[in-house]
Design a protein around this motif. Structure first.
Motif, PDB file in Angstrom:
ATOM      1  N   PRO A 138      58.559  52.346  -0.222  1.00  0.00           N
ATOM      2  CA  PRO A 138      57.632  52.352   0.900  1.00  0.00           C
ATOM      3  C   PRO A 138      56.209  52.539   0.361  1.00  0.00           C
ATOM      4  N   GLU A 139      55.408  51.507   0.439  1.00  0.00           N
ATOM      5  CA  GLU A 139      54.045  51.614  -0.073  1.00  0.00           C
ATOM      6  C   GLU A 139      53.294  52.695   0.700  1.00  0.00           C
ATOM      7  N   ASP A 140      52.514  53.507  -0.045  1.00  0.00           N
ATOM      8  CA  ASP A 140      51.779  54.638   0.532  1.00  0.00           C
ATOM      9  C   ASP A 140      52.744  55.684   1.084  1.00  0.00           C
ATOM     10  N   ALA A 141      53.862  55.881   0.366  1.00  0.00           N
ATOM     11  CA  ALA A 141      54.876  56.842   0.809  1.00  0.00           C
ATOM     12  C   ALA A 141      54.307  58.247   0.951  1.00  0.00           C
ATOM     13  N   SER A 142      53.380  58.621   0.069  1.00  0.00           N
ATOM     14  CA  SER A 142      52.861  59.991   0.092  1.00  0.00           C
ATOM     15  C   SER A 142      52.024  60.287   1.330  1.00  0.00           C
ATOM     16  N   ARG A 143      51.632  59.231   2.074  1.00  0.00           N
ATOM     17  CA  ARG A 143      50.891  59.444   3.325  1.00  0.00           C
ATOM     18  C   ARG A 143      51.685  58.952   4.540  1.00  0.00           C
ATOM     19  N   THR A 144      52.986  58.795   4.346  1.00  0.00           N
ATOM     20  CA  THR A 144      53.873  58.386   5.434  1.00  0.00           C
ATOM     21  C   THR A 144      54.527  59.620   6.051  1.00  0.00           C
ATOM     22  N   GLU A 145      54.691  59.616   7.382  1.00  0.00           N
ATOM     23  CA  GLU A 145      55.348  60.740   8.050  1.00  0.00           C
ATOM     24  C   GLU A 145      56.734  60.960   7.449  1.00  0.00           C
TER      25      GLU A 145
END
Length: 390
Positions: A138-145
Motif C-alpha cells: 500500500p503506497e504511503d502505508a505509514s500515513r494510511t489509517e
C-alpha cells in the motif's frame, strides 16, 4: 533475514542516477554475488529501457528472485510477464502498489476506500493467475489509517499474495512509530503468518536505517534497501549499513542469511561509478575516510591495535585497510610508521623535521610521500643509537 535490493528501480529514480541496461546487468550480477534474496529489477511499463534491462538480466542472474514493479493495472502485469518470460517461475515475480492514504485517495486517485480495495483485489487476482510470487504494497502505508491498512493486508493475503509490504513512502516515521505500527498490524492482521512482511523506508528524516533495524526486531521478514542509500529525495535505507549493523549485533537482529558482507564495499563503489552518484567521503561502510585518520592519538592506538578506534576491520566489508593520513593533527608514531613503509633510513631528527613541516601546513593540506622523501634525504642521519632502519 532476506535482503531485497531496489537499487535498480527505486535507487535509479534518484535524479541523475539513470542507468543503461548493460549497467543494470553489471550491478545485478554484483548483487547476485553479494547474496541478496531478491532484486527489484525495474518498472517495465515505464520504458523500453527498463524492459530491455529485465530481459537481459533474466537469463544471467542466478540466485535472486527477479521482481518487476507494477501498478494495479492488468496491462502492467502483462508487460512484466513478457519481460520476465526467460526466468523460471520460482525465480520471478511482480510487486504491485497502489496509494492508500487519505491524501492519495483524495488528491491522486479520486477514489474512496471501497473503490481502492476493489482495484487492488482485481489486480491481485489477475497477477496471481500469472505469477507464483506476488507482492503488494500500500503506497504511503505509514500515513494510511490503521484499520484500513489492516483490512487491505488481510484481503491481499486471502487473495494469494506471498509478500505484503510496509512502505514509509515519504520517510516520516521514527523508530517508535515503526514499532507501534508494526505491532498493530501483527495484532490485527489475523492471517499475517501466511505471507512475508517486507519493510521499505525512505530517509527524509535520516531514520531509514534505524527504522529498518527496529522493523527487524519487530519481526519483519524482508528488508528492502538500496546500495549507498540512493533513491528518491533523501534516498532509501542503505543496504550496507543495515547489513553491517546486523552482522555486529546478531543477538539483537538475528543472522544475515546468505549475505556476503565482504562484497559490500566493491558493490558500493560499482554502484557509485555506474550511477555517477559519488559516495560522500564519510559515508558509513564505504566512504573514503571510514578507515582513515589524521589524529595522532587515534593513529597511535590504531598502530598498537586497530580495534582501539575501529568498530570493525576493513577486511570485513572488503575495504583495503587502515590509512594513517599525515596532516597537522598527526603524531610521531604515524610519521615513523610512514617513513618505515617508504623504506627510508631515519632518526629522531628526521621525525622532528617532518612533524615541524606538518604543523606548518596550510589548513586541509596533507604531506605527500615525495615531500617526505625530500625532508628525510635533506637531513644527514645521526650515528647514535636513535637511528631507525626499516
Amino acid at each position: 533475514m532476506l535482503f531485497s535490493d531496489t537499487t535498480l528501480r527505486d535507487g535509479e529514480q534518484m535524479p541523475g542516477a539513470t542507468l543503461e541496461p548493460a549497467d543494470k546487468v553489471r550491478i545485478a550480477q554484483a548483487l547476485d554475488e553479494l547474496g541478496v534474496h531478491s532484486l527489484d529489477a525495474g518498472f517495465p511499463a515505464s520504458s523500453e529501457a527498463d524492459r530491455q534491462a529485465i530481459r537481459l538480466m533474466a537469463p544471467v542472474i542466478k540466485r535472486p528472485v527477479l521482481t518487476a514493479l507494477c501498478r494495479t493495472l492488468p496491462s502492467d502485469i502483462d508487460i512484466a510477464e513478457e519481460a520476465l518470460q526467460a526466468r523460471a517461475r520460482h525465480k520471478r515475480g511482480v510487486s504491485l502498489f497502489c496509494g492508500t492514504s487519505p491524501l492519495h485517495r483524495r488528491d491522486k486517485l479520486q477514489k474512496d476506500r471501497a473503490q481502492i480495495l476493489r482495484l487492488i483485489l482485481d489486480a491481485l487476482q489477475y497477477a496471481t493467475e500469472r505469477f507464483e510470487i506476488v507482492a503488494f504494497s500500500p503506497e504511503d502505508a505509514s500515513r494510511t489509517e490503521l484499520d484500513f491498512l489492516c483490512e487491505i493486508y488481510r484481503e491481499a493475503i486471502d487473495a494469494g499474495v506471498t509478500t505484503i509490504g510496509f512502505p514509509d513512502t515519504v520517510g516520516v516515521l521514527t523508530p517508535d512509530g515503526v514499532r507501534d505500527m508494526l505491532r498493530h498490524i501483527q495484532d490485527h492482521v489475523s492471517n499475517i503468518e501466511k505471507a512475508l512482511l517486507a519493510v521499505h523506508f525512505h530517509n527524509d528524516l535520516g531514520c531509514a536505517v534505524a527504522n529498518t533495524l527496529e522493523a527487524v526486531q519487530e519481526g519483519a521478514n524482508v528488508v528492502q534497501c538500496t546500495m549507498n542509500g540512493i533513491g528518491e529525495r533523501a534516498g532509501n535505507t542503505s543496504l550496507e549499513e543495515v547489513a553491517v549493523a546486523m552482522s555486529l549485533h546478531p543477538d539483537l537482529y538475528g543472522p544475515l542469511g546468505s549475505l556476503n558482507v565482504s562484497r559490500l564495499v566493491p558493490t558500493c563503489r560499482l554502484v557509485a561509478e555506474l550511477t555517477g552518484i559519488p559516495l560522500p567521503i564519510n559515508k558509513p561502510i564505504a566512504g573514503q575516510t571510514v578507515f582513515a585518520t589524521e589524529a595522532g592519538i587515534h593513529q597511535d592506538g590504531l598502530l598498537k591495535n586497530p580495534d582501539t578506534y575501529l568498530p570493525f576491520r576493513p577486511e570485513l566489508v572488503g575495504a583495503e585497510g587502515v590509512q594513517l593520513v599525515l596532516g597537522r593533527h598527526s603524531g610521531r608514531r604515524a610519521v615513523e610508521h610512514r617513513l618505515q613503509a617508504l623504506g627510508l633510513r631515519f632518526d629522531a631528527a628526521h621525525v622532528n623535521a617532518v612533524l615541524e613541516q606538518l604543523k606548518s601546513q596550510p589548513k586541509g593540506t596533507l604531506l605527500e610521500d615525495a615531500r617526505l622523501r625530500e625532508i628525510v634525504t635533506g637531513i644527514k642521519p645521526s650515528t647514535g643509537a636513535s637511528d631507525v632502519t626499516p
